[in-house]
Scaffold this active site. Structure first.
Site, mmCIF file in Angstrom:
data_model
loop_
_atom_site.group_PDB
_atom_site.id
_atom_site.type_symbol
_atom_site.label_atom_id
_atom_site.label_comp_id
_atom_site.label_asym_id
_atom_site.label_seq_id
_atom_site.Cartn_x
_atom_site.Cartn_y
_atom_site.Cartn_z
ATOM 1 N N ARG A 169 63.099 63.837 7.467
ATOM 2 C CA ARG A 169 63.073 64.221 6.650
ATOM 3 C C ARG A 169 62.020 63.446 5.816
ATOM 4 O O ARG A 169 62.768 62.695 5.727
ATOM 5 C CB ARG A 169 64.402 65.405 6.198
ATOM 6 C CG ARG A 169 65.478 65.957 6.257
ATOM 7 C CD ARG A 169 65.915 66.825 4.914
ATOM 8 N NE ARG A 169 67.163 65.697 4.413
ATOM 9 C CZ ARG A 169 67.808 64.837 4.789
ATOM 10 N NH1 ARG A 169 68.598 65.748 6.056
ATOM 11 N NH2 ARG A 169 68.685 64.199 4.521
ATOM 12 N N THR B 234 51.574 64.766 24.740
ATOM 13 C CA THR B 234 51.139 63.542 25.141
ATOM 14 C C THR B 234 50.106 63.379 26.421
ATOM 15 O O THR B 234 49.336 62.378 26.792
ATOM 16 C CB THR B 234 53.144 62.263 25.728
ATOM 17 O OG1 THR B 234 54.238 63.388 25.175
ATOM 18 C CG2 THR B 234 53.024 61.148 27.082
ATOM 19 N N THR C 299 22.418 26.050 51.583
ATOM 20 C CA THR C 299 22.767 27.540 52.308
ATOM 21 C C THR C 299 23.777 27.103 53.250
ATOM 22 O O THR C 299 23.560 26.065 54.236
ATOM 23 C CB THR C 299 21.857 28.585 52.639
ATOM 24 O OG1 THR C 299 21.366 27.716 53.126
ATOM 25 C CG2 THR C 299 20.553 28.961 51.472
ATOM 26 N N HIS C 300 25.064 27.787 52.993
ATOM 27 C CA HIS C 300 25.724 27.498 54.347
ATOM 28 C C HIS C 300 26.807 26.346 54.449
ATOM 29 O O HIS C 300 27.221 25.582 55.009
ATOM 30 C CB HIS C 300 25.146 28.002 55.970
ATOM 31 C CG HIS C 300 25.060 28.949 56.192
ATOM 32 N ND1 HIS C 300 25.138 30.016 57.197
ATOM 33 C CD2 HIS C 300 23.509 29.253 56.365
ATOM 34 C CE1 HIS C 300 24.260 30.764 57.168
ATOM 35 N NE2 HIS C 300 23.148 30.351 56.290
ATOM 36 N N SER D 73 46.088 14.351 37.338
ATOM 37 C CA SER D 73 47.722 13.744 37.917
ATOM 38 C C SER D 73 48.678 13.192 37.815
ATOM 39 O O SER D 73 48.909 12.667 36.700
ATOM 40 C CB SER D 73 46.941 13.226 39.486
ATOM 41 O OG SER D 73 47.964 13.104 40.211
ATOM 42 N N SER D 74 50.076 13.700 37.682
ATOM 43 C CA SER D 74 51.148 12.706 37.247
ATOM 44 C C SER D 74 51.478 11.265 38.428
ATOM 45 O O SER D 74 52.119 10.527 37.865
ATOM 46 C CB SER D 74 52.303 13.581 37.304
ATOM 47 O OG SER D 74 52.183 14.700 38.826
ATOM 48 N N LYS E 252 42.658 10.633 37.199
ATOM 49 C CA LYS E 252 42.452 11.399 38.401
ATOM 50 C C LYS E 252 42.230 13.072 36.988
ATOM 51 O O LYS E 252 43.001 12.973 36.029
ATOM 52 C CB LYS E 252 43.384 12.273 39.100
ATOM 53 C CG LYS E 252 42.111 13.311 40.161
ATOM 54 C CD LYS E 252 43.492 13.518 41.620
ATOM 55 C CE LYS E 252 42.712 14.449 42.933
ATOM 56 N NZ LYS E 252 42.086 15.620 42.068
ATOM 57 N N GLU F 30 39.770 26.384 37.277
ATOM 58 C CA GLU F 30 40.725 26.805 38.173
ATOM 59 C C GLU F 30 41.218 28.342 37.572
ATOM 60 O O GLU F 30 42.169 28.732 38.336
ATOM 61 C CB GLU F 30 42.254 25.274 38.541
ATOM 62 C CG GLU F 30 41.590 24.206 39.149
ATOM 63 C CD GLU F 30 42.050 22.589 39.496
ATOM 64 O OE1 GLU F 30 42.812 22.838 38.506
ATOM 65 O OE2 GLU F 30 41.427 22.319 39.940
#
Length: 465
Positions: free
Chosen positions: A127, A141, A188-189, A319-320, A325, A332
């Site tokens: 209500r 829906t 190329t290639h 890098s660790s 690096k 990525e």
């Protein structure tokens, strides 16, 4: 929210609902029955469905199906939801009924309870607004939920993804212009080929993005027409004549986007080919972006033992264990996003093909994957541009060295001395560790003057067409 509950009622009986929750019995049943993973129905889809509730209420009031006071209560509550004020009240998982019915009822129940709070009535009293009789009036829906996917997808693509693609396109355009005079060796290639400019290489990336953006924009023309007004199976049962046209017009006003009503509700409700097509265009964008990311990380590989033609911004340690690096992390991240989007598209394609007769029961999956793909691509393009593309620079010394050492500069000699002699020059230079000019002179195939005239890397890179 405390552990106290209230008793709610629906057509199947009573349900215990958290005392302060704005949802009701049907939402709670879904929470209880579909506790599958943590993937919630996307918030943009909720907001879009709320806009549909606003539009429907306005049209229903115009036709005298609800009172002006009821309309105002629904519109105000739905507007608050669409503006993000009640996001926590939509807890349902994607993995529910394939029509999205429980999410539609989640909206209806929250709007009903917001109206009850406004009127000083108890939560769950229904209500002065009933979830089905008033909020869901002239809808099913089966037409409202897919319409919400359309609205959410068009909004997210138009207002988020396309502007980001435009900025990425412009970033590559700037590089293409700035690098127009840098002659480099083509490949190329993954082997040495004839020269081009780094600007030409970047122009390919620019135009891949521009073409992908246009494909996506074209696909929107198929999802701007909405199924809203088809109700259960496309006939429009229980909706007043003209509802679909008027509701689409109201959504235009509410969203600022050019929605229309679908001329054949049976087609857009029995299948979701338009949504599958848009997802397919997002997949194509992902394909382009993955190619571009792979190109850039190949050109940047090194810094001393790779191609090393590009210097990428050094944003974080790579890098660790290896000091100093730095990795092509934006490439990525983009590659992972693109791979995910390609997978999402495969699921949407299967879902689109999985409908039966008058209804597709993969709607939540389609909406979830489509909107997730838009978000992933938008955010990834932003990071890719800001954290890498805008800051990457050419390694001019390395590029020049590679041009000078390339054996494929022999190619323009072919029309002058023939393919076989040109091939012998390249092989002789490679075997003897000579530059091409010395090899050509040793073999006596051309004069020094003729070699210098014909073998001009900059002229070779000039566009011929």
């Amino acid at each position: 929210m405390t552990n106290a509950t209230r008793t709610e009622h629906d057509s199947m009986g009573t349900v215990q609902v958290p005392e302060q929750a704005l949802w009701g019995a049907q939402t709670q049943r879904s929470l209880n029955n579909f506790a599958i993973a943590e993937d919630r129905v996307p918030t943009p889809l909720i907001h879009a469905l709320a806009r549909i509730k606003q539009a429907a209420a306005i049209v229903n009031a115009r036709h005298g199906l609800i009172s002006s006071d009821q309309c105002s209560l629904i519109v105000d509550a739905a507007a608050a939801i669409a503006e993000g004020h009640h996001d926590a009240q939509f807890p349902l998982r994607v993995w529910q009924t394939g029509s999205g019915t429980q999410t539609n009822m989640n909206l209806n129940e929250v709007i009903s309870n917001l109206a009850s709070l406004h009127a000083g009535e108890a939560l769950g009293s229904h209500r002065p607004i009933h979830p089905n009789d008033h909020v869901n009036r002239s809808q099913s829906t089966n037409d409202a939920f897919p319409a919400a996917i359309h609205v959410a997808a068009v909004d997210a693509i138009s207002r988020r993804l396309q502007p980001e693609l435009q900025q990425l396109n412009e970033a590559f355009a700037i590089k293409a212009e700035a690098w127009g005079s840098i002659v480099k060796i083509g490949r190329t290639h993954l082997q040495d080929a004839v020269p081009l400019t780094l600007g030409q290489e970047a122009s390919a990336w620019r135009d891949q993005i521009g073409t992908a953006a246009r494909r996506i924009d074209t696909s929107l023309q198929e999802i701007l027409p909405l199924p809203l007004g088809g109700t259960a199976v496309g006939t429009g049962l229980n909706a007043p004549r003209g509802f679909s046209v008027e509701a689409a017009a109201e959504l235009q006003q509410l969203t600022g986007l050019p929605f229309t009503t679908a001329p054949n509700k049976f087609a857009v409700m029995a299948s979701h080919d338009g949504l599958v097509n848009t997802m397919g265009q997002l997949r194509l964008l992902a394909v382009s972006l993955l190619k571009i990311a792979n190109d850039i990380r190949l050109l940047a590989c090194g810094p001393r033992a790779g191609l090393a033609e590009l210097h990428l911004p050094e944003n974080e340690p790579g890098s660790s264990i290896m000091p100093g690096k730095v990795n092509p992390t934006q490439c990525e991240a983009m590659a992972m996003v693109c791979t995910q989007v390609i997978g999402l598209d495969a699921a949407v394609a299967m879902a689109g093909a999985g409908g039966h007769l008058q209804m597709n029961v993969y709607k939540p999956l389609i909406g979830f994957n489509l909107l997730q793909a838009i978000t992933l691509l938008t955010d990834a393009c932003h990071c890719f541009r800001v954290a890498m593309v805008e800051g990457m620079e050419p390694n001019r010394a390395r590029i020049q060295r590679d041009v000078e050492q390339s054996l494929m500069l022999v190619t323009p000699l072919t029309p002058v001395i023939g393919y076989d002699k040109a091939s012998r020059i390249a092989k002789y230079a490679h075997d003897q560790g000579l530059d091409l000019k010395s090899a050509a002179l040793d073999l006596g195939y051309v004069s020094a003057e003729e070699f210098d005239r014909v073998v001009d890397p900059a002229a070779m890179a000039a566009q011929q067409g």
